[in-house]
Write an enzyme that holds these catalytic residues in place. Structure first.
Site, PDB file in Angstrom:
ATOM      1  CG  PHE A  15      -1.876   1.191   1.208  1.00 13.33           C
ATOM      2  CD1 PHE A  15      -3.146   1.053   0.663  1.00 13.33           C
ATOM      3  CD2 PHE A  15      -1.498   2.432   1.704  1.00 13.33           C
ATOM      4  CE1 PHE A  15      -4.022   2.129   0.608  1.00 13.33           C
ATOM      5  CE2 PHE A  15      -2.367   3.519   1.639  1.00 13.33           C
ATOM      6  CZ  PHE A  15      -3.625   3.362   1.102  1.00 13.33           C
ATOM      7  CE  LYS A  17      -0.652   5.834   7.640  1.00 15.46           C
ATOM      8  NZ  LYS A  17      -2.011   5.692   8.144  1.00 15.46           N
ATOM      9  CG  ASP A  35       5.430   4.007   1.622  1.00 14.71           C
ATOM     10  OD1 ASP A  35       5.400   4.625   2.709  1.00 14.71           O
ATOM     11  OD2 ASP A  35       4.448   3.922   0.869  1.00 14.71           O
ATOM     12  CB  THR A  65       0.198  26.002  -3.785  1.00 18.94           C
ATOM     13  OG1 THR A  65      -0.305  26.118  -5.113  1.00 18.94           O
ATOM     14  CG2 THR A  65       0.000  27.329  -3.054  1.00 18.94           C
TER      15      THR A  65
END
Lengths: 500, 500
Positions: B217, B357, B326, B381
């Site tokens: 994931f 997280k 990851d 941005t």
């Protein structure tokens, strides 16, 4: 360390328990009488060229950590106020770019400072929830007070997200899910759907497409980036999808003077849109949705008429494509209406409207039919940030209380008229002045001159941004008044004189 | 309206100017002596089943605005403290899921509340900058104090982003840009690159791929989603890329007992990885990078040995692919080390490490060579949010001051031993207890029983999450102590007795 003007102001307010009164945290500056925006400065004040020595030192320091090629200068946000951004060398600039159009009511607005010092709000900042599973008690109320109070016509559903790209990515996903369920006639995937999707293959991961426009900008994550076509630097070397790209009308300005030619150009583009929809359906990559900005911003402030958008919306409906209006840059009041699409005068302007920037939170509104049919299809850990909703409630209160949309319309007229005058005065240098509200732009004869003028304006105390190949874009906060327009025009006039 | 316990505490502190002292904003609860975590409660306290009537009412209200199918209940974050989440019906639950593993040091930690009430920090919250162009003065220092102070081995560069998906999307883009420049031998695009990329076609938008693992994931935006293979619901109906998916080892637990079989399984997977790299190169879609979680979390808490990762890292190096670890869910201390990849014992564990997280901000570290060669290639941005860095500085201070990684290791041992015991006691019900630190999981005999047990545990005051098809995952905050383990084990034992 930056000086702590605000700290002192707030400490003073707190000592007096002003935070608990309704009067707020304001103070009267020397500029108050002159400027009407009572927490504003009274003009630019430059001490060095920009970036000054302290900015250069910090840029060097940050360069060991990140690519700093885009850093303009370092800011002293504590001392920045209203329309004025102060840098670390003590330079104070009239800010007509506002952090890429993302500061709605200026720096350190008293209403926002006051909100921050209310102890009832602390826990919203300290405990960021997984909004999709464990929302805070006040979440429905805050969403209702903020985002739903400005919902586009025909829309009662909104999903928050962290930023503009995430908003568009998830809006696209909603569109794909809606389209596939429509195609199936129900929402039960086949065994083949289920097994194929886990390895990225059709039919579970279908060959659907989103139609976008040349010059458009919808973000930089890989789904969004497949609909972004403003500049090479954004797209180069990143794998993409074979999705159709339609021409966006290239209009002549002022629009009133070229109505007939512009209408022809728009008709040509609309025809091409329909051709592409048919062609991609034949290719086996049906267009599930059309995404468009009401004014192409990053791509060069390209406008189209309300008629163009109304016709495009009808084409989407006719071909069963969702119509997604990306208001990430145009939303929030800069055009004189809260949403730029309100200028089209439609009851049913869109199926999806996405936002971010001036709204302080990302997200998108959608028609009921577009809402994902099952939980966890549109999902992530944070699903936005409730602390941003708190700010947005205050921003919307200020916009209403101070009639800021009317103010924007008034300042915008002064700005555009000023640009028309300068364009007449410097015909070899400037052209194509255009805008809605203060969401204005003007073209410069060549990119090198444009870039040089941006630096010269900055050194004289006015912060502007470029867009497209030749344009200067104006993106002031909603508290940018007519007298700010005149401060700008005076300085810009000096810059033009240097470049004629 | 939720009661305002915290508000009153903070107001009290502020009145006493405690915020300016180093003593902080703590108060002594009845629980203090018993629990050692002095802002914690002393145990769960349940008043209704969950969701209670107030939660149900709010869910109905929110249902008019959003899909609420994933909402568990509504929370009173003001009254939540330490390891305990309080809901709007006054239920107080021991939280072993922590907002999908995203609350590092519990609810309303005094250090974070204190940081919020320091007036010097206000402007960071009120004026969110466009970090890539106009960073605040303290940005390099805050990044150095926070993210760089815990940088993975061999990495001195970090880029902040808003969330986990954005972090991985931009990390992938960095990898593609690096790969293409390597392939070119320089960084000057051809005319064909330039013209083709604007319409999403090769060679400008090249057919490069990222190799990922079944069960992995990495997020839900469209680039990330092409590397996510945990559940059908995440992927169904969303167009994707034809990228290779390798098998992730299916190990037997406890790992020590099945060392030989597990090593064979890992060798099989590594062989398949190399085959896929060759196959995709032949297909004209070279693998630019490999992305992997140190422990597959959402996909079911699947572990692999340090040897597996060391070999995989070597395969990546051998084939010229970037190695992207990851750590969005594993990072931040839950495994007993700050990064899970530290358990591999490597000096050069990765080319890219992404996080979010528990780090409170998204972002990724990268080797020098991976940093994009030009500005605006990796850009948006906001580029993160400096207010999250302020919190992270405090979180890291607390982790160091309170030796929380050691505590996690100690609590984790107690938790895993407890799970082993329960698994021995309920062999037909539980299996495959596994974990690192408190990052633990256990399997239940079937999905229906697992789901029912989660609800039963909640009604008894323990909040847990599921993952994969059959697993319960444990994701407590870093302040989860051994006595919290025992509170959990007692309650879980009762739940098991109901389901044996």
């Amino acid at each position: 360390m930056a000086s702590s003007l605000i700290s002192r102001q707030v400490a003073l307010c707190l000592q007096k328990n002003v935070w608990l009164s309704s009067a707020g945290c304001r103070y009267v500056s020397k500029a108050a009488a002159k400027t009407q925006v009572d927490y504003d400065y009274d003009g630019p004040l430059m001490k060095t060229t920009v970036p000054g020595p302290r900015s250069q030192e910090l840029t060097k320091q940050l360069g060991d950590i990140q690519n700093v090629g885009a850093v303009n200068f370092f800011c002293n946000y504590e001392d920045s106020r209203g329309n004025y951004l102060v840098d670390v060398d003590g330079n104070r600039m009239l800010d007509i770019y506002t952090q890429i159009s993302s500061i709605p009511i200026g720096y350190n607005h008293p209403a926002l400072l006051k909100m921050m010092t209310n102890p009832n709000n602390l826990s919203t900042f300290v405990n960021r929830p997984a909004l999709g599973i464990l929302p805070p008690e006040n979440f429905p109320d805050k969403i209702t007070e903020s985002l739903l109070s400005v919902a586009p016509s025909g829309m009662t559903r909104v999903q928050t997200m962290a930023c503009g790209s995430c908003s568009n990515e998830n809006a696209f996903k909603s569109i794909f899910i809606w389209y596939k369920n429509k195609e199936r006639g129900h929402n039960v995937p086949s065994e083949e759907d289920i097994s194929s999707c886990m390895i990225n293959q059709a039919p579970g991961c279908p060959d659907l497409s989103i139609l976008s426009f040349m010059g458009g900008f919808h973000g930089r994550t890989m789904g969004c980036l497949a609909t972004t076509h403003s500049k090479v630097i954004h797209k180069l070397d990143v794998p993409s999808f074979d999705w159709p790209v339609a021409p966006f009308p290239r209009l002549k300005y002022p629009l009133e003077e070229f109505a007939r030619e512009n209408a022809q150009e728009e008709a040509r583009c609309l025809e091409e849109v329909e051709d592409l929809i048919v062609k991609w359906r034949q290719k086996g990559k049906p267009v599930a949705g059309i995404v468009i900005e009401p004014i192409q911003a990053e791509g060069g402030d390209n406008h189209a008429s309300p008629d163009f958008f109304r016709n495009l919306r009808n084409i989407a409906r006719k071909h069963g494509c969702a119509f997604h209006v990306d208001e990430v840059q145009t939303g929030g009041g800069g055009t004189g209406k809260f949403w730029a699409h309100e200028h089209w005068g439609m009851d049913d302007p869109a199926d999806v409207v996405s936002f971010s920037k001036k709204l302080l939170t990302g997200g998108y509104y959608q028609k009921d039919a577009l809402q994902a049919d099952k939980p966890y299809r549109i999902f992530n850990t944070w699903m936005g940030d409730p602390s941003k909703n708190l700010f947005l409630v205050e921003v919307l209160n200020v916009i209403r209380r101070e009639n800021l949309l009317e103010e924007v319309t008034r300042s915008g007229k002064a700005l555009l008229n000023g640009l028309y005058e300068l364009q007449a005065q410097y015909p070899g240098l400037l052209s194509r002045a255009r805008g809605q509200g203060t969401f204005c732009a003007i073209d410069v004869r060549d990119a090198a001159t444009r870039d040089r003028m941006l630096v010269q304006a900055r050194d004289k105390g006015v912060l502007l941004g470029g867009c497209g190949d030749l344009s200067i874009r104006f993106r002031p906060a909603l508290i940018f008044k007519e007298y700010h327009v005149h401060i700008f025009l005076n300085i810009f006039n000096d810059v033009l004189a240097q470049n004629k």
